[in-house]
Design a protein around this motif. Structure first.
Motif, PDB file in Angstrom:
ATOM      1  N   HIS A 267       0.855  -1.178   0.000  1.00  0.00           N
ATOM      2  CA  HIS A 267       0.000   0.000   0.000  1.00  0.00           C
ATOM      3  C   HIS A 267       0.895   1.232   0.000  1.00  0.00           C
TER       4      HIS A 267
ATOM      5  N   THR B 159       3.555  -8.330  -7.127  1.00  0.00           N
ATOM      6  CA  THR B 159       3.256  -7.370  -6.066  1.00  0.00           C
ATOM      7  C   THR B 159       1.825  -6.880  -6.265  1.00  0.00           C
TER       8      THR B 159
ATOM      9  N   VAL C  26      -0.825  -4.299  -5.547  1.00  0.00           N
ATOM     10  CA  VAL C  26      -0.892  -2.903  -5.126  1.00  0.00           C
ATOM     11  C   VAL C  26      -2.345  -2.523  -4.881  1.00  0.00           C
TER      12      VAL C  26
ATOM     13  N   TRP D 284       4.700   2.917  -9.029  1.00  0.00           N
ATOM     14  CA  TRP D 284       5.128   1.542  -8.798  1.00  0.00           C
ATOM     15  C   TRP D 284       5.664   0.908 -10.082  1.00  0.00           C
TER      16      TRP D 284
ATOM     17  N   LEU E 121       3.124  -6.047 -11.408  1.00  0.00           N
ATOM     18  CA  LEU E 121       2.092  -5.469 -10.561  1.00  0.00           C
ATOM     19  C   LEU E 121       0.710  -6.042 -10.844  1.00  0.00           C
TER      20      LEU E 121
END
Length: 227
Positions: A117, A130, A132, A161, A169
């Motif tokens: 976060h 990951t 997000v 990111w 992501l």
């Protein structure tokens, strides 16, 4: 980086789940790679796989359809969870630190993801993906927390990111047919959700099909997953 899946169905934090929805995901996704994340805040890893538990029917149906099963666990429970049967990977909750990731990665041979976060953090080389969140205001509230209590990072946050070339992501939080294309354009490689995968069957199949078409149109789908 090629994502380990393109669509991630995250189980609701409480309440019953309809195992027939697994067929709706597969029908909507077609040839795209799916995975399911078993998640229940506060539950021990073993409880997520309890054959008499609320998620048992979904687990069985995913196994029948060869959909990978991931467990959402706190980092301190990861090694114990890795030894459980019928688990394809672990999803570390709570923004695990770089030090903790470096400690765990050599000891966790399967698929490994993390939930993050806020602003970008290092560690992409230590995980397979990951997650997000939230990109947009989420449509599902945490138990004990009001809807909208989590601050979304927005598309600019997602782009920040994605600036790291090694990042794989997965976007979560308000992701649906109306917002998926923007997430993919901002750098997401896969899409995750709770409400979009758990709802009235006809709507779920339609929404998953819409997400799948946007994934194909964005060219993030690897050739090996195409028909």
């Amino acid at each position: 980086m090629t994502p380990p899946f393109h669509l991630l169905a995250i189980t609701p934090p409480t309440g019953p789940v309809d195992p027939e929805l697994v067929g709706c995901w597969r029908a909507g996704a077609g040839d795209l790679a799916l995975a399911v994340l078993l998640r229940e805040p506060g539950a021990a890893p073993e409880a997520l796989l309890d054959p008499a538990g609320r998620l048992a029917a979904v687990v069985r149906r995913c196994r029948e359809r060869a959909i990978p099963i991931l467990l959402a666990v706190d980092p301190e429970h990861a090694l114990r969870a890795a030894g459980l049967p019928d688990v394809d990977g672990l999803h570390l909750r709570g923004d695990p630190s770089l030090v903790r990731l470096a400690e765990l990665r050599p000891r966790l041979p399967g698929l490994l993801g993390r939930a993050v976060h806020g602003p970008p953090q290092p560690g992409h080389h230590l995980v397979d993906y990951t997650l997000v969140a939230p990109v947009f205001p989420p449509t599902t509230a945490q138990p004990g927390a009001p809807l909208g209590s989590k601050r979304p990072i927005g598309l600019d946050g997602l782009r920040a990111w994605a600036a790291e070339p090694a990042a794989c992501l997965v976007a979560l939080g308000g992701v649906g047919p109306a917002t998926a294309a923007a997430c993919l354009a901002a750098g997401a490689r896969a899409l995750a959700g709770i409400g979009v995968f758990f709802g009235p069957p006809a709507r779920v199949e339609q929404d998953v099909a819409a997400l799948s078409e946007q994934l194909r149109a964005s060219h993030v789908v690897s050739p090996r997953t195409r028909a």
